[in-house]
Design a protein around this motif. Structure first.
Motif, PDB file in Angstrom:
ATOM      1  N   GLN A   1       0.827  -1.204   0.000  1.00  0.00           N
ATOM      2  CA  GLN A   1       0.000   0.000   0.000  1.00  0.00           C
ATOM      3  C   GLN A   1       0.859   1.251   0.000  1.00  0.00           C
ATOM      4  OE1 GLN A   1      -4.030   0.151   2.084  1.00  0.00           O
ATOM      5  NE2 GLN A   1      -2.749  -1.018   3.499  1.00  0.00           N
ATOM      6  N   LYS A   2       1.983   1.184   0.692  1.00  0.00           N
ATOM      7  CA  LYS A   2       2.872   2.346   0.772  1.00  0.00           C
ATOM      8  C   LYS A   2       3.693   2.519  -0.504  1.00  0.00           C
ATOM      9  CE  LYS A   2       3.120   2.188   5.764  1.00  0.00           C
ATOM     10  NZ  LYS A   2       3.852   1.671   6.918  1.00  0.00           N
TER      11      LYS A   2
ATOM     12  N   VAL B   1      -6.210  17.860   2.848  1.00  0.00           N
ATOM     13  CA  VAL B   1      -5.449  17.642   4.057  1.00  0.00           C
ATOM     14  C   VAL B   1      -4.892  16.218   4.104  1.00  0.00           C
ATOM     15  CG1 VAL B   1      -5.555  17.647   6.583  1.00  0.00           C
ATOM     16  CG2 VAL B   1      -6.838  19.357   5.285  1.00  0.00           C
ATOM     17  N   LYS B   2      -5.674  15.261   3.630  1.00  0.00           N
ATOM     18  CA  LYS B   2      -5.260  13.856   3.644  1.00  0.00           C
ATOM     19  C   LYS B   2      -5.918  13.170   2.460  1.00  0.00           C
ATOM     20  CE  LYS B   2      -5.037   9.888   6.758  1.00  0.00           C
ATOM     21  NZ  LYS B   2      -5.393   9.379   8.088  1.00  0.00           N
ATOM     22  N   SER B   3      -5.122  12.416   1.729  1.00  0.00           N
ATOM     23  CA  SER B   3      -5.650  11.754   0.547  1.00  0.00           C
ATOM     24  C   SER B   3      -4.765  10.578   0.194  1.00  0.00           C
ATOM     25  CB  SER B   3      -5.688  12.757  -0.614  1.00  0.00           C
ATOM     26  OG  SER B   3      -6.178  12.165  -1.779  1.00  0.00           O
ATOM     27  N   GLU B   4      -5.337   9.583  -0.454  1.00  0.00           N
ATOM     28  CA  GLU B   4      -4.579   8.432  -0.954  1.00  0.00           C
ATOM     29  C   GLU B   4      -3.761   7.744   0.127  1.00  0.00           C
ATOM     30  OE1 GLU B   4      -5.280   7.380  -3.865  1.00  0.00           O
ATOM     31  OE2 GLU B   4      -6.227   9.162  -4.683  1.00  0.00           O
ATOM     32  N   THR B   5      -4.369   7.532   1.270  1.00  0.00           N
ATOM     33  CA  THR B   5      -3.648   6.895   2.363  1.00  0.00           C
ATOM     34  C   THR B   5      -3.915   5.403   2.398  1.00  0.00           C
ATOM     35  OG1 THR B   5      -5.455   7.361   3.885  1.00  0.00           O
ATOM     36  CG2 THR B   5      -3.694   8.975   3.784  1.00  0.00           C
ATOM     37  N   PRO B   6      -2.965   4.646   2.918  1.00  0.00           N
ATOM     38  CA  PRO B   6      -3.166   3.197   3.037  1.00  0.00           C
ATOM     39  C   PRO B   6      -4.330   2.855   3.973  1.00  0.00           C
ATOM     40  CG  PRO B   6      -0.849   3.763   3.324  1.00  0.00           C
ATOM     41  CD  PRO B   6      -1.626   5.050   3.318  1.00  0.00           C
TER      42      PRO B   6
END
Length: 167
Positions: free
Chosen positions: A18-19, A147-152
């Motif tokens: 994922q990372k 602020v936050k996107s495409e995170t595992p």
């Protein structure tokens, strides 16, 4: 919670991919502590069982000229399954719609839409979104800052055979 058949190594593989989905099998096997052949077998099994659905490049929105993000909330005229399905198919066929969720509550659907500018979104709204079947109204909200996107995906909730019940 149903038991998901993943062990600690499977979870390490999923977390690492994922990372960085471009990890070589050699690098991945080093990260998870397996030799290369068993690591590759596990990755193939995770793909076959549907835990890993695809690999892709994540593009920088601004770099490709899509700096505007709009969240459009839709209310439908009809709640029939046929109406909802027709609406979903037509909406998700539009490439500017990058995520779409059917909801309960005040809205029936929330779509994340990208566009180069407010003027481009206005044209898209007028020409495409308002032409969708079964739409009662559309509420557009322009994102000011991501602020936050495409995170595992978080995986800590997955219970393994040796894990006990939640306390």
């Amino acid at each position: 919670m149903p038991y998901i058949h993943l062990d600690a190594i499977d979870l390490k593989i999923l977390d690492a991919l994922q990372k960085d989905g471009r990890l070589s099998n050699s690098d991945l096997s080093d990260i998870v502590g397996l030799s290369q052949s068993p690591c590759l077998r596990r990755v193939k099994r995770l793909e076959k069982e549907g835990f890993i659905t695809s690999y892709r490049a994540i593009l920088d929105r601004e770099a490709v000229g899509l700096s505007l993000t709009v969240f459009a909330a839709f209310r439908l005229k009809s709640a029939t399954p046929e109406a909802a399905e027709e609406f979903e198919q037509r909406l998700t066929a539009l490439p500017q719609v990058i995520t779409c969720h059917m909801l309960s509550g005040d809205s029936d659907c929330l779509a994340e839409i990208v566009a180069p500018s407010v003027a481009a979104y206005q044209a898209f709204l007028t020409e495409h979104l308002r032409a969708l079947p079964h739409v009662r109204d559309i509420r557009s909200n322009i994102a000011l800052k991501r602020v936050k996107s495409e995170t595992p995906m978080p995986l800590a909730h997955i219970k393994r055979p040796l894990d006990g019940p939640d306390c």
